[in-house]
Scaffold this motif. Sequence first.
Motif, PDB file in Angstrom:
ATOM      1  N   GLY A  86       0.815  -1.205   0.000  1.00  0.00           N
ATOM      2  CA  GLY A  86       0.000   0.000   0.000  1.00  0.00           C
ATOM      3  C   GLY A  86       0.850   1.255   0.000  1.00  0.00           C
ATOM      4  N   ALA A  87       1.950   1.226   0.753  1.00  0.00           N
ATOM      5  CA  ALA A  87       2.848   2.382   0.803  1.00  0.00           C
ATOM      6  C   ALA A  87       3.509   2.620  -0.552  1.00  0.00           C
ATOM      7  N   LYS A  88       3.853   1.510  -1.227  1.00  0.00           N
ATOM      8  CA  LYS A  88       4.466   1.630  -2.553  1.00  0.00           C
ATOM      9  C   LYS A  88       3.467   2.259  -3.531  1.00  0.00           C
ATOM     10  N   LEU A  89       2.226   1.810  -3.492  1.00  0.00           N
ATOM     11  CA  LEU A  89       1.199   2.373  -4.370  1.00  0.00           C
ATOM     12  C   LEU A  89       0.964   3.841  -4.037  1.00  0.00           C
ATOM     13  N   GLN A  90       0.928   4.160  -2.753  1.00  0.00           N
ATOM     14  CA  GLN A  90       0.732   5.549  -2.338  1.00  0.00           C
ATOM     15  C   GLN A  90       1.872   6.436  -2.841  1.00  0.00           C
ATOM     16  N   LYS A  91       3.085   5.912  -2.786  1.00  0.00           N
ATOM     17  CA  LYS A  91       4.246   6.661  -3.266  1.00  0.00           C
ATOM     18  C   LYS A  91       4.120   6.941  -4.760  1.00  0.00           C
ATOM     19  N   ASP A  92       3.689   5.936  -5.516  1.00  0.00           N
ATOM     20  CA  ASP A  92       3.500   6.114  -6.963  1.00  0.00           C
ATOM     21  C   ASP A  92       2.410   7.147  -7.245  1.00  0.00           C
ATOM     22  N   VAL A  93       1.342   7.098  -6.448  1.00  0.00           N
ATOM     23  CA  VAL A  93       0.254   8.055  -6.614  1.00  0.00           C
ATOM     24  C   VAL A  93       0.741   9.474  -6.340  1.00  0.00           C
ATOM     25  N   ASN A  94       1.475   9.639  -5.258  1.00  0.00           N
ATOM     26  CA  ASN A  94       1.985  10.967  -4.896  1.00  0.00           C
ATOM     27  C   ASN A  94       2.908  11.521  -5.978  1.00  0.00           C
ATOM     28  N   SER A  95       3.765  10.640  -6.513  1.00  0.00           N
ATOM     29  CA  SER A  95       4.686  11.062  -7.557  1.00  0.00           C
ATOM     30  C   SER A  95       3.930  11.492  -8.814  1.00  0.00           C
ATOM     31  N   PHE A  96       2.917  10.718  -9.155  1.00  0.00           N
ATOM     32  CA  PHE A  96       2.086  11.032 -10.319  1.00  0.00           C
ATOM     33  C   PHE A  96       1.367  12.368 -10.134  1.00  0.00           C
ATOM     34  N   GLN A  97       0.805  12.580  -8.942  1.00  0.00           N
ATOM     35  CA  GLN A  97       0.089  13.817  -8.677  1.00  0.00           C
ATOM     36  C   GLN A  97       1.031  15.021  -8.733  1.00  0.00           C
ATOM     37  N   GLU A  98       2.242  14.836  -8.229  1.00  0.00           N
ATOM     38  CA  GLU A  98       3.214  15.926  -8.240  1.00  0.00           C
ATOM     39  C   GLU A  98       3.583  16.320  -9.669  1.00  0.00           C
ATOM     40  N   LYS A  99       3.756  15.323 -10.519  1.00  0.00           N
ATOM     41  CA  LYS A  99       4.078  15.605 -11.923  1.00  0.00           C
ATOM     42  C   LYS A  99       2.944  16.369 -12.595  1.00  0.00           C
ATOM     43  N   ILE A 100       1.710  15.967 -12.283  1.00  0.00           N
ATOM     44  CA  ILE A 100       0.565  16.658 -12.863  1.00  0.00           C
ATOM     45  C   ILE A 100       0.513  18.103 -12.387  1.00  0.00           C
ATOM     46  N   ASN A 101       0.686  18.298 -11.079  1.00  0.00           N
ATOM     47  CA  ASN A 101       0.606  19.639 -10.503  1.00  0.00           C
ATOM     48  C   ASN A 101       1.676  20.574 -11.082  1.00  0.00           C
ATOM     49  N   LYS A 102       2.847  20.023 -11.357  1.00  0.00           N
ATOM     50  CA  LYS A 102       3.955  20.844 -11.877  1.00  0.00           C
ATOM     51  C   LYS A 102       3.932  20.931 -13.403  1.00  0.00           C
ATOM     52  N   GLY A 103       2.994  20.234 -14.031  1.00  0.00           N
ATOM     53  CA  GLY A 103       2.925  20.255 -15.480  1.00  0.00           C
ATOM     54  C   GLY A 103       4.119  19.606 -16.144  1.00  0.00           C
ATOM     55  N   LEU A 104       4.632  18.543 -15.532  1.00  0.00           N
ATOM     56  CA  LEU A 104       5.841  17.891 -16.038  1.00  0.00           C
ATOM     57  C   LEU A 104       5.547  16.796 -17.055  1.00  0.00           C
ATOM     58  N   ILE A 105       4.289  16.453 -17.241  1.00  0.00           N
ATOM     59  CA  ILE A 105       3.937  15.415 -18.209  1.00  0.00           C
ATOM     60  C   ILE A 105       2.760  15.898 -19.051  1.00  0.00           C
ATOM     61  N   THR A 106       2.696  15.382 -20.254  1.00  0.00           N
ATOM     62  CA  THR A 106       1.608  15.762 -21.162  1.00  0.00           C
ATOM     63  C   THR A 106       0.320  15.047 -20.772  1.00  0.00           C
ATOM     64  N   ARG A 107      -0.789  15.510 -21.340  1.00  0.00           N
ATOM     65  CA  ARG A 107      -2.073  14.917 -21.034  1.00  0.00           C
ATOM     66  C   ARG A 107      -2.098  13.440 -21.429  1.00  0.00           C
ATOM     67  N   SER A 108      -1.529  13.134 -22.603  1.00  0.00           N
ATOM     68  CA  SER A 108      -1.553  11.741 -23.061  1.00  0.00           C
ATOM     69  C   SER A 108      -0.734  10.844 -22.137  1.00  0.00           C
ATOM     70  N   VAL A 109       0.413  11.356 -21.682  1.00  0.00           N
ATOM     71  CA  VAL A 109       1.242  10.571 -20.752  1.00  0.00           C
ATOM     72  C   VAL A 109       0.516  10.407 -19.424  1.00  0.00           C
ATOM     73  N   ALA A 110      -0.131  11.481 -18.962  1.00  0.00           N
ATOM     74  CA  ALA A 110      -0.869  11.430 -17.702  1.00  0.00           C
ATOM     75  C   ALA A 110      -1.985  10.399 -17.783  1.00  0.00           C
ATOM     76  N   GLU A 111      -2.673  10.353 -18.917  1.00  0.00           N
ATOM     77  CA  GLU A 111      -3.763   9.391 -19.068  1.00  0.00           C
ATOM     78  C   GLU A 111      -3.237   7.962 -19.060  1.00  0.00           C
ATOM     79  N   ALA A 112      -2.083   7.761 -19.721  1.00  0.00           N
ATOM     80  CA  ALA A 112      -1.494   6.421 -19.760  1.00  0.00           C
ATOM     81  C   ALA A 112      -1.048   5.981 -18.360  1.00  0.00           C
ATOM     82  N   GLN A 113      -0.393   6.902 -17.644  1.00  0.00           N
ATOM     83  CA  GLN A 113       0.072   6.574 -16.296  1.00  0.00           C
ATOM     84  C   GLN A 113      -1.108   6.417 -15.332  1.00  0.00           C
ATOM     85  N   GLY A 114      -2.142   7.218 -15.538  1.00  0.00           N
ATOM     86  CA  GLY A 114      -3.332   7.100 -14.703  1.00  0.00           C
ATOM     87  C   GLY A 114      -4.000   5.749 -14.885  1.00  0.00           C
TER      88      GLY A 114
END
Length: 213
Positions: A86-114
């Motif tokens: 669960g902690a590993k999944l939470q870490k991945d979620v946090n990292s993904f959210q941070e990238k989205i917030n900072k605009g570090l990934i494109t919409r298509s990449v975000a959708e794929a990672q989501g």
Amino acid sequence: MKNTPLILSVIALVAVAVFGIISLTGNKSAVSGEAGSEGAAATAEKGAIVYFNLDRVLNEYDMANDLRSVVETKAQGISEEVNRRGAKLQKDVNSFQEKINKGLITRSVAEAQGQKLEEQRNAFNEYANQKNQEIAEEQQVMMNNIGDAIKSFLDRYIAEMHYAMIITTQGDILPAPVAAADSSLDVTDDIITRLNDEYVKSKSKDSGKSSAE
């Protein structure tokens, strides 16, 4: 981005799944307690209706404590593994959210990672549910074994003591179904003593068989 609700749902479901495992290991207080008084010989007359406190028997019966210890150890190991995943999944979620917030990934990449996180979440929930079921089954088998051992003993006990009936009672403030009775009819101490004596003998026999093999 539109993936934000997905992230929140992942976080929530991780917490729920982990809590489900942990809650299964938190039942010890309901069946454990301080050691009871030393057993005393039963004083009820033949033909009497006697009773015993089931809570005390479950607390002070050595076999019950040994079986609980085994199940709790298994549950703790499962809880730790679920927490780790669960902690590993939470870490991945946090990292993904941070990238989205900072605009570090494109919409298509975000959708794929989501989508990938969604798959990971589903796999995690399936795993956690499976482990919850395993522990529930372990607990049920444990209680079945304890109950069977006590019932088998009581069948022999009532025949030996020639009582008319044995009633179980539970609770401290207002025990039920026996709210009040002559203390000479309380055979709890005698039952605990005899149960533990039989358990010690059975363990010795099993130990002897193992040594012989």
